[in-house]
Scaffold this motif. Sequence first.
Motif, mmCIF file in Angstrom:
data_model
loop_
_atom_site.group_PDB
_atom_site.id
_atom_site.type_symbol
_atom_site.label_atom_id
_atom_site.label_comp_id
_atom_site.label_asym_id
_atom_site.label_seq_id
_atom_site.Cartn_x
_atom_site.Cartn_y
_atom_site.Cartn_z
ATOM 1 N N TYR A 1 41.410 29.635 54.579
ATOM 2 C CA TYR A 1 41.818 30.503 53.474
ATOM 3 C C TYR A 1 41.855 29.618 52.229
ATOM 4 O O TYR A 1 42.581 28.610 52.200
ATOM 5 N N VAL A 2 41.094 29.973 51.212
ATOM 6 C CA VAL A 2 41.008 29.147 50.014
ATOM 7 C C VAL A 2 42.194 29.473 49.102
ATOM 8 O O VAL A 2 42.258 30.547 48.509
ATOM 9 N N VAL A 3 43.123 28.532 49.024
ATOM 10 C CA VAL A 3 44.295 28.678 48.171
ATOM 11 C C VAL A 3 43.888 28.512 46.714
ATOM 12 O O VAL A 3 44.337 29.247 45.833
ATOM 13 N N ASP A 4 43.012 27.531 46.467
ATOM 14 C CA ASP A 4 42.538 27.271 45.113
ATOM 15 C C ASP A 4 41.247 26.474 45.205
ATOM 16 O O ASP A 4 41.158 25.529 45.997
ATOM 17 N N GLY A 5 40.240 26.867 44.455
ATOM 18 C CA GLY A 5 39.013 26.091 44.405
ATOM 19 C C GLY A 5 37.806 26.816 44.947
ATOM 20 O O GLY A 5 37.732 28.048 44.932
ATOM 21 N N GLU A 6 36.876 26.016 45.486
ATOM 22 C CA GLU A 6 35.578 26.541 45.917
ATOM 23 C C GLU A 6 35.035 25.641 47.026
ATOM 24 O O GLU A 6 34.919 24.438 46.857
ATOM 25 N N ILE A 7 34.675 26.259 48.144
ATOM 26 C CA ILE A 7 34.176 25.526 49.304
ATOM 27 C C ILE A 7 33.017 26.318 49.912
ATOM 28 O O ILE A 7 33.124 27.530 50.107
ATOM 29 N N SER A 8 31.919 25.635 50.176
ATOM 30 C CA SER A 8 30.802 26.279 50.875
ATOM 31 C C SER A 8 30.969 26.038 52.368
ATOM 32 O O SER A 8 31.297 24.925 52.784
ATOM 33 N N VAL A 9 30.737 27.088 53.148
ATOM 34 C CA VAL A 9 30.904 27.018 54.602
ATOM 35 C C VAL A 9 29.612 27.484 55.258
ATOM 36 O O VAL A 9 29.099 28.560 54.943
ATOM 37 N N TRP A 10 29.089 26.661 56.155
ATOM 38 C CA TRP A 10 27.920 26.998 56.968
ATOM 39 C C TRP A 10 28.413 27.335 58.357
ATOM 40 O O TRP A 10 29.264 26.627 58.903
ATOM 41 N N MET A 11 27.885 28.424 58.954
ATOM 42 C CA MET A 11 28.216 28.803 60.334
ATOM 43 C C MET A 11 26.937 29.258 61.027
ATOM 44 O O MET A 11 26.116 29.943 60.423
ATOM 45 N N ASP A 12 26.809 28.890 62.305
ATOM 46 C CA ASP A 12 25.614 29.246 63.076
ATOM 47 C C ASP A 12 26.009 29.369 64.539
ATOM 48 O O ASP A 12 26.582 28.438 65.114
ATOM 49 N N HIS B 1 29.497 24.588 62.667
ATOM 50 C CA HIS B 1 29.884 24.804 61.283
ATOM 51 C C HIS B 1 30.019 23.484 60.527
ATOM 52 O O HIS B 1 30.094 22.409 61.126
ATOM 53 N N ALA B 2 30.042 23.604 59.223
ATOM 54 C CA ALA B 2 30.241 22.482 58.311
ATOM 55 C C ALA B 2 30.760 23.065 57.008
ATOM 56 O O ALA B 2 30.697 24.278 56.792
ATOM 57 N N PHE B 3 31.279 22.189 56.154
ATOM 58 C CA PHE B 3 31.702 22.666 54.839
ATOM 59 C C PHE B 3 31.464 21.588 53.794
ATOM 60 O O PHE B 3 31.303 20.414 54.099
ATOM 61 N N LYS B 4 31.448 22.054 52.555
ATOM 62 C CA LYS B 4 31.276 21.163 51.412
ATOM 63 C C LYS B 4 32.214 21.643 50.310
ATOM 64 O O LYS B 4 32.199 22.822 49.941
ATOM 65 N N ILE B 5 33.025 20.729 49.793
ATOM 66 C CA ILE B 5 33.917 21.053 48.694
ATOM 67 C C ILE B 5 33.090 21.052 47.408
ATOM 68 O O ILE B 5 32.460 20.054 47.065
ATOM 69 N N GLU B 6 33.085 22.184 46.713
ATOM 70 C CA GLU B 6 32.263 22.336 45.510
ATOM 71 C C GLU B 6 32.978 21.862 44.251
ATOM 72 O O GLU B 6 32.340 21.442 43.294
ATOM 73 N N ASN B 7 34.290 21.994 44.206
ATOM 74 C CA ASN B 7 35.128 21.416 43.154
ATOM 75 C C ASN B 7 36.512 21.216 43.758
ATOM 76 O O ASN B 7 36.742 21.611 44.891
ATOM 77 N N THR B 8 37.410 20.592 43.060
ATOM 78 C CA THR B 8 38.726 20.304 43.629
ATOM 79 C C THR B 8 39.292 21.568 44.275
ATOM 80 O O THR B 8 39.358 22.621 43.639
#
Length: 181
Positions: A81-92, A117-124
Motif C-alpha cells: 500500500y503506497v503511503v506516499d510516493g511512486e513505485i513500479s511493480v512487476w508481477m508474472d 515480482h520485483a519493484f522499483k522506487i520511482e521517487n522517494t
Amino acid sequence: MTIFPADDPDKLPFAGILPAATKPFILGEGKGEKSLVFDQLFEILLTGDETDDQYGAWTMKAPRGDRIPAHIHLKTHEIFYVVDGEISVWMDDQADYHSKTTLVTGDFAYVPAGIVHAFKIENTTKVFGVGTAGFERFFHAIGEKTDATEPQGVYVPDFSVLRAAGEKYATIFMPEFPFKD
C-alpha cells in the motif's frame, strides 16, 4: 503454527522492541525493528509473535533507485500500500498474468505466493506492507540493523547471505527473469 521458524534468531538483536505476545500495544513513529536493505529502510511494526502467526506488517522507505531483483515467495502472500510516493511493480504468474504497474499514493497491490515480482522506487516513497506471519524477519536476515528513521547509506548483502535468507524464508531470487514490460 507458523510456516517460518518460531525461534528465529533474526529477531534476537531486536528483543524488547515489540511485545512478542498477543496483547495490545502502541508503537510510536520510527520505533519498530529497523534494517537497511540496499538503500531501503524496512521497519517491522508487527510480527507473527503478536498475531498468533497470522501476519506481519512493516513499512519500507526508500529514495528513487534501481529495480530490485525479480524473486518469488513460495509461502508468502504480500501486499503493498503506497503511503506516499511512486513505485513500479512487476508481477508474472509464469502463465497468463503479466503486469507492470506504477503505483502512486493511495494505490494497493496484492502479490500472492508463487508470483514472480520485483519493484522499483520511482521517487522517494513510503510503502506499508503486510505478509504471511514470520516472513517479516526476512528483511532482518538480508539487512543491517539500524536505529535510523530515514534510509541512510547503502547496505549490499553478500550473495551468500541472500541465498541463505532465501532458503530460510522460502524465497527464490530470479535476477534474469524476463518480465514483459
